[in-house]
Design a protein around this motif. Sequence first.
Motif, short mmCIF file in Angstrom:
data_model
loop_
_atom_site.label_atom_id
_atom_site.label_comp_id
_atom_site.label_asym_id
_atom_site.label_seq_id
_atom_site.Cartn_x
_atom_site.Cartn_y
_atom_site.Cartn_z
N SER A 134 1.35 -1.72 -0.05
CA SER A 134 0.40 0.01 -0.26
C SER A 134 1.25 1.03 0.16
N ARG A 138 -1.52 4.83 4.28
CA ARG A 138 -2.76 4.34 4.03
C ARG A 138 -2.79 3.03 3.78
N PHE A 139 -3.39 2.39 4.19
CA PHE A 139 -4.33 0.98 4.26
C PHE A 139 -3.03 0.37 5.00
N THR A 145 -4.43 -4.32 -1.48
CA THR A 145 -4.40 -4.09 -2.40
C THR A 145 -6.03 -5.11 -3.05
N ALA A 148 -7.99 -2.40 -1.53
CA ALA A 148 -7.96 -0.71 -1.99
C ALA A 148 -8.88 -0.70 -3.47
N GLU A 153 -10.20 2.68 -5.85
CA GLU A 153 -8.85 3.30 -5.79
C GLU A 153 -8.27 3.38 -6.75
N ILE A 156 -2.54 2.57 -6.87
CA ILE A 156 -2.60 1.56 -5.81
C ILE A 156 -0.37 1.43 -5.79
N SER A 228 -6.54 -1.23 7.15
CA SER A 228 -7.39 -2.21 6.22
C SER A 228 -7.55 -3.45 8.00
#
Length: 342
Positions: A134, A138-139, A145, A148, A153, A156, A228
């Motif tokens: 990521s 974020r994430f 992935t 996302a 998104e 990536i 996530s």
Amino acid sequence: RASASYPFSPLDIDISLSHSTAGAEWCELGNEGGDFMLPSVVLLAGGTKGRDFVRAIVVNHEVPCTVSRVVSYPQPGVVDGFLEDIKQICEQHSILFTETQRPGLADMESDIVFLVGWQFLTPPHPGQVVFHDSILPRFRGFCPTVCALIQGEREIGVSALRPVAEADKGPILAVVKIPVTYPMTIHDAFEALRPCYVQAAREVVSNWSREAGLPAGVEQDHANATWSIWRDADDMVVDWNLSSDEIHRTVDALGTPYSGAKTSWKASDQMVIDLVLESVEVRPDVIFEGRRSPGKVWRIESGCPVVVCGSGMLKVLRARDGDGNPFVVEKLRSRFLSPHHW
């Protein structure tokens, strides 16, 4: 590596050294005197991402280093035989292989330890580098992935970081990003991310020195961090109350190497049949008076049901039952079940 199916251009990602010259060019750039020694590396590699990283470094020599050992382990829910591939690569190239989820310090004896697709705690090592798929911060966390892609998104990427006590919070050593064009399957996303791991690893190695080791890295912007959460079998089930676009992205994000997006089908006079959705496409929406009834089959086109979603319509192009047999919907008066129907 470039292909029409890979959503990036040479401007987005620069893999400039060919595998045949990477070591030579590195020595020339890193030490004009010619006595530079490549760093020794141990690879802790799990899943498809780990297998592809091992292949890039060991087989294709895309990162200037000397691999002394590879460590891996089986991962439930991953169906592409990555572990046997890793073992075979190590055997063919006379590299030590250890199968364990809990490597000891003796297994990690090297200048740098790269962790790709790794899911377990390891003993502290001054040369550890974690690769997280990521664009941190974020994430952070699990399946970044997949999450996302489901969220739609537009970028990536891969972050290389120094590990700290809390997962994915360490200083950043390298970040490589690529744009996403939908539809995008998880298989194609992993293919597109392959060179990102290589480029990030090259950047890490280029900043390593035998005297100082790895650099400190750049602290993350913790105020903008997102997470996530872990996923299990319940999270593989399609909720037909969602939009057709989100369901489409979900099906694409849960396919190979994972076990696929799950749903169930029921006709009024038949038993419930559990299915795996393999391929779908968004169809023009229909305005219904009164109840919309997500999950109901609206029409059948060439044996493919067009299903009502929370918003939009989705055509199921390919599905299979629990035995792996192709499933064809022949009854209009039938529905696909969302979790609340169970």
